[in-house]
Enzyme design. Structure first.
Site, short mmCIF file in Angstrom:
data_model
loop_
_atom_site.label_atom_id
_atom_site.label_comp_id
_atom_site.label_asym_id
_atom_site.label_seq_id
_atom_site.Cartn_x
_atom_site.Cartn_y
_atom_site.Cartn_z
N HIS A 195 -35.59 -77.00 38.03
CA HIS A 195 -36.67 -76.38 37.25
C HIS A 195 -36.56 -74.86 37.14
O HIS A 195 -37.16 -74.28 36.25
CB HIS A 195 -38.03 -76.76 37.85
CG HIS A 195 -38.44 -78.18 37.55
ND1 HIS A 195 -37.69 -79.26 37.95
CD2 HIS A 195 -39.49 -78.69 36.86
CE1 HIS A 195 -38.27 -80.38 37.54
NE2 HIS A 195 -39.37 -80.06 36.87
N GLU B 45 -48.68 -77.17 47.73
CA GLU B 45 -47.46 -76.46 47.39
C GLU B 45 -47.27 -75.18 48.19
O GLU B 45 -47.03 -74.11 47.65
CB GLU B 45 -47.44 -76.15 45.89
CG GLU B 45 -46.03 -76.01 45.35
CD GLU B 45 -45.98 -75.92 43.83
OE1 GLU B 45 -47.02 -75.76 43.20
OE2 GLU B 45 -44.88 -76.04 43.28
N GLU C 39 -36.59 -86.61 35.42
CA GLU C 39 -37.35 -86.52 36.67
C GLU C 39 -36.98 -87.67 37.61
O GLU C 39 -36.92 -87.50 38.83
CB GLU C 39 -38.86 -86.52 36.40
CG GLU C 39 -39.35 -85.40 35.46
CD GLU C 39 -39.43 -84.01 36.11
OE1 GLU C 39 -39.19 -83.91 37.33
OE2 GLU C 39 -39.70 -83.04 35.38
N LYS D 37 -42.28 -89.00 45.22
CA LYS D 37 -43.24 -87.93 44.90
C LYS D 37 -44.43 -87.97 45.87
O LYS D 37 -44.86 -86.95 46.38
CB LYS D 37 -43.72 -88.07 43.46
CG LYS D 37 -44.86 -87.13 43.11
CD LYS D 37 -44.49 -85.98 42.22
CE LYS D 37 -45.61 -84.96 42.11
NZ LYS D 37 -45.62 -84.22 40.87
N HIS E 267 -39.33 -81.05 28.12
CA HIS E 267 -39.27 -80.57 29.50
C HIS E 267 -38.10 -81.20 30.27
O HIS E 267 -37.31 -80.51 30.91
CB HIS E 267 -40.60 -80.86 30.20
CG HIS E 267 -40.62 -80.48 31.65
ND1 HIS E 267 -40.56 -79.17 32.08
CD2 HIS E 267 -40.68 -81.24 32.78
CE1 HIS E 267 -40.58 -79.14 33.40
NE2 HIS E 267 -40.65 -80.38 33.85
N HIS F 118 -37.18 -74.17 33.45
CA HIS F 118 -38.33 -73.42 32.94
C HIS F 118 -37.88 -72.24 32.08
O HIS F 118 -38.48 -71.96 31.05
CB HIS F 118 -39.18 -72.90 34.09
CG HIS F 118 -40.08 -73.95 34.68
ND1 HIS F 118 -40.60 -73.85 35.94
CD2 HIS F 118 -40.54 -75.11 34.17
CE1 HIS F 118 -41.35 -74.92 36.20
NE2 HIS F 118 -41.32 -75.69 35.14
N ARG G 169 -68.91 -79.22 39.80
CA ARG G 169 -68.13 -78.99 41.02
C ARG G 169 -67.27 -80.20 41.41
O ARG G 169 -66.97 -80.42 42.58
CB ARG G 169 -69.04 -78.60 42.20
CG ARG G 169 -69.81 -77.32 41.98
CD ARG G 169 -70.27 -76.70 43.28
NE ARG G 169 -71.07 -75.51 43.03
CZ ARG G 169 -72.40 -75.52 42.93
NH1 ARG G 169 -73.07 -76.63 43.07
NH2 ARG G 169 -73.04 -74.40 42.69
N ARG H 52 -43.13 -78.89 49.11
CA ARG H 52 -43.30 -79.42 47.75
C ARG H 52 -42.36 -78.73 46.76
O ARG H 52 -42.09 -79.26 45.69
CB ARG H 52 -44.76 -79.26 47.33
CG ARG H 52 -45.14 -80.04 46.08
CD ARG H 52 -46.65 -80.22 46.00
NE ARG H 52 -47.05 -80.77 44.73
CZ ARG H 52 -48.28 -81.19 44.46
NH1 ARG H 52 -49.21 -81.15 45.40
NH2 ARG H 52 -48.60 -81.67 43.28
N ASN I 196 -38.98 -78.86 42.56
CA ASN I 196 -38.54 -77.96 41.50
C ASN I 196 -37.04 -77.97 41.28
O ASN I 196 -36.51 -77.11 40.58
CB ASN I 196 -39.01 -76.53 41.81
CG ASN I 196 -40.47 -76.35 41.43
OD1 ASN I 196 -40.93 -76.93 40.45
ND2 ASN I 196 -41.19 -75.55 42.19
N LYS J 279 -52.12 -81.76 40.61
CA LYS J 279 -51.99 -80.45 39.95
C LYS J 279 -52.63 -80.54 38.58
O LYS J 279 -52.10 -81.18 37.68
CB LYS J 279 -50.51 -80.08 39.81
CG LYS J 279 -49.90 -79.45 41.04
CD LYS J 279 -48.41 -79.24 40.85
CE LYS J 279 -48.02 -77.78 40.97
NZ LYS J 279 -46.56 -77.60 40.82
#
Lengths: 526, 526
Positions: free
Chosen positions: B416, B405, B353, B395, B433, B420, B289, B409, B413, B311
């Site tokens: 992106h 998010e 980025e 960030k 990426h 993506h 946990r 947040r 993106n 994340k």
């Protein structure tokens, strides 16, 4: 308390019964039809004749929206008010919906005098029967139905008051900052789950995770309730049993969620005992980095313990609950009525945790359990509701102070040090969890006495109460060496010392490191 | 700034060099040997003769404990001070350890005059050589070594100041209540990881999760540093590549952790790029946990983006990052020196980025990148450190306002939405990426202009800067229909509308729903 809203066909006695209830409770009485006539300054037949039914329904809508917001009111509605789902939604918000039912014949005899617009013309009996059939699904949205045919008003009123009480929902807040949520408890409230979810701001889709046995018993009621509240419902079955609480079955659930395109705002409902709650909770915690989930526990142990506090997990061949997360549900929704379908043994096992709360935190509650154990064993509503509610309050209070089990939350392990060891040594086959905990508590009580922490009476009261509940309190024939080794392998061992939660009196515990020799000695005597 | 601590063998010039550095910086200078003599009111040879070496080491220990706590000090230590690990630990807390090194011959020539107790007697040269060999592992604990043989003092001082600067650690706080943590950034600080972990209150065991390539490059330095700080270190390898970011490899890690009996207080160190960070983070989030983990990102993209914000995830055959959790690290520890072993292409991809942060949040930073891009491309320390630090700050600020998010947040993106889609349509094979994001940013810039949100200059500056960095800015030959369909399948589509992050000027973005036709139109032009 919530309002009492009477729905049902014309001529079932809503106005008469409603007035009587209001009188008994000292509440205000509202007859929506009467209010519409007053506002429109015309009779209902007149409104129908002049403006048509849809105009009447518009007026009715307005009146219901207004009266639904009242407090301490008995509201009697027109027979067709239930057709508009918005009316039902409004009335439910703060009201218990009781449907009065009567036979077509009785209804016919009661409405002969009237000018009811919908029954005008010939073949009145046939029209009543037809309309009753058409309205049936709408009336089924009620929380309870009470038959009035051939009964006197007093017995009808009494039944309504009793049923209305069962649907009352008590609320306990678990305050964890932005992870806060409610525990809601009622006696017969499963059909209200949908509106509860709607309040949480959940988006369209809901997955009910359950096992075939529970699904068969309660799946339909839960599904209907969710659908009524506008959700798209998917049922996902997991076989019944602890051995399915695995990563493999979590993956099975992920794939189902993906297939139906569940998104961040979609929700999982865990309908079942601890296994379902842990597995569904873990899946919710890890699908798309976490989606909302709601616990609907169906065993006593899950209602008072496992469903509260956000401990989710699956098992690994190397041990129980090794893979998991702390992830709080958005709601714990408890219907005590479902306990009726538990086996006696499983129910009693859950009582071990209830008794535990008394020992660790609340002497008055312990006393209550001593006084009312017979009623609790008979699942009598008032005593059972109180036992569950107080248990949930104590668990919530402990979790609030220590969300991630850094310290204080360890008191919840009273009886569990030996309990876990007994379960492990007997390969989780001989005892239910609560039974092993009961033996563990009996041992912890004697150990505390042996260490001079508490008096003999404190021990005897605990053991007597567990025996009264039908729980085991003696160590089975097991090798003491095995038990001690298992305790030492447990997480509760820090630096060789074994930590025990011990009660120095009923209602108060301390955490003590105990010498292995002392434990051994005590185990032998025990 | 941290103190500068000179360690090294006798006769390597510590006192002389130390005084000079103190003079240059305007700091105080402490020679621990001199201080000992002053306190004892005897010369060191006298202390040795009267009380023996161990008495001297005791005095030395006291003096070092005291001086290590000073601010703005240059501390020159005795040649044997490094033998006591407590001395090193104290000095490191607020000091950069620079070891001065000289050849045995040079040392001999410098100490002939002296009365050094450890060199008394015959065969002085041989004894110097032997002692140097014995002391070598102790001197290797320094942050940097500077040779002094045959060099003038100015060049030595300059080199020390430069190296000391590289070990300085900058700190950015990510404030998330009880999930708060630091991002720490230095140029050549990998060997300081151990003491950083020690500060976090991590218990005994640490698992380094890395891939064979990174492990070979940096595993030794990290392991040594952790061992020096008293940790038991286990290295767990995962093959290199995105296709190993799976639940299967998380299970592999669980089993390794279980085998070594990792407990709640044990720690995982994720040493690698985004794949390692995501996988190790997810494993940490779900083992028992949740256990602590520390990010040690080794790619630019991971340093400025993936390692910050908690994340964590693994991939599923049906899509990337579908199984995961929000789970914050306890520390993000960035050594910019490791970027030197990145391929040029991977490094440049990470710059996408960095540029993104300028566009979405900070016009001055964008200007800095325009002015200093050549230096950044050459990995020149000052410019690179600033670029990384400012990116991390931006960030961190965004994550602080929206940990999970829910809203704000999403500005991260930028670029992106299309990025993506390009990655997916090209099956994650053609573009890194950052490259896909670069094309996405160029498109978002033109889209914003097409919608009348920004002027031509805003677009041109973005595209010019990306080209300057060597990033692609034109859409490859792909079927526009495929791209649009992929965008529509993405999570960013809500109710049919496509949400785009768009810059209305450099340093500021808005989130806009854009009509599909407009996107199609713009894609064709693009």
């Amino acid at each position: 308390m919530m309002n009492i809203v009477l729905i049902g066909f014309m001529g079932t006695g809503k106005s008469e019964v409603g007035q009587k209830i209001a009188q008994v409770l000292g509440w205000q009485f509202i007859d929506t039809d009467a209010l519409i006539e007053k506002r429109a300054m015309r009779s209902i037949p007149d409104i129908f004749k002049r403006y048509g039914e849809s105009h009447f329904r518009g007026l009715e809508r307005m009146v219901i929206r207004e009266t639904a917001g009242l407090q301490d009111a008995v509201i009697s509605t027109g027979g067709g008010a239930v057709i508009n789902p918005e009316n039902i939604k409004d009335l439910r918000k703060n009201g218990v919906l009781i449907c009065l039912d009567a036979s077509p014949k009785e209804i016919k005899s009661r409405v002969t005098d009237s000018e009811r617009p919908l029954l005008k013309g010939k073949n009145q009996y046939q029209r009543i029967k037809h309309l009753l059939k058409v309205r049936k699904p709408y009336y089924e949205q009620s929380d309870a139905t009470v038959k009035t045919t051939g009964r006197n008003i007093h017995s009808v009123v009494e039944e309504i008051l009793q049923k209305a009480h069962r649907v009352q929902i008590d609320r306990i807040r678990v305050d964890l900052g932005k992870n806060s949520y409610d525990i809601k408890i009622g006696t017969s409230v499963l059909q209200r789950l949908g509106e509860q979810l709607a309040e949480l701001g959940i988006t369209k889709q809901v997955a009910i995770v359950t096992n075939p046995r529970i699904g068969k018993l309660y799946g339909h009621a839960v599904t209907q309730s969710l659908k009524r509240a506008g959700f798209v419902v998917r049922t996902m079955l997991v076989p019944d049993g602890e051995r399915y609480k695995t990563l493999k079955w979590a993956v099975h659930l992920y794939e189902n969620l993906l297939r139906y395109r569940f998104e961040r705002g979609s929700c999982i409902v865990a309908l079942g005992g601890g296994v379902i709650g842990d597995l569904a909770g873990f899946t919710a915690a890890t699908y798309l980095r976490g989606i909302p989930y709601v616990q609907v526990p169906t065993t006593l142990a899950a209602q008072v313990d496992a469903s509260i506090g956000g401990k989710t997990a699956v098992n690994h061949p190397m041990g129980k609950n090794l893979i998991g997360a702390f992830y709080q549900p958005r709601l714990v929704f408890i219907d005590t009525d479902v306990l009726k379908t538990l086996s006696k043994r499983e129910y009693i096992s859950g009582l071990a945790e209830v008794i535990k709360y008394g020992v660790i935190a609340d002497a008055a509650f312990f006393k209550f359990l001593e006084d009312r154990m017979d009623e609790i064993l008979n699942l009598e509503d008032t005593a059972l509701r109180h036992a569950i509610q107080r248990s949930c309050e104590i668990k919530a209070a402990v979790v609030q102070r220590d969300e991630q089990e850094q310290g204080r939350r360890k008191v919840l392990n009273y009886g569990h040090t030996l309990g876990h060891a007994i379960e492990a040594v007997t390969h989780y086959k001989r005892y239910l969890h609560g039974e092993a905990v009961s033996i563990g508590m009996a041992f912890a009580a004697r150990l505390a006495q042996g260490l001079g922490l508490c008096d003999d009476k404190t021990v005897r009261r605990q053991i007597r109460l567990m025996e009264q509940a039908g729980l085991p309190v003696f160590l089975p024939k097991l090798r003491i060496g095995d038990i001690l080794n298992t305790i030492k392998l447990d997480k509760k061992v820090i630096g060789g010392a074994v930590y025990f939660v011990l009660a120095d009196r009923i209602g108060r515990v301390v955490i003590r490191s105990v010498d292995q020799k002392k434990i051994m000695e005590r185990l032998k005597k025990f």
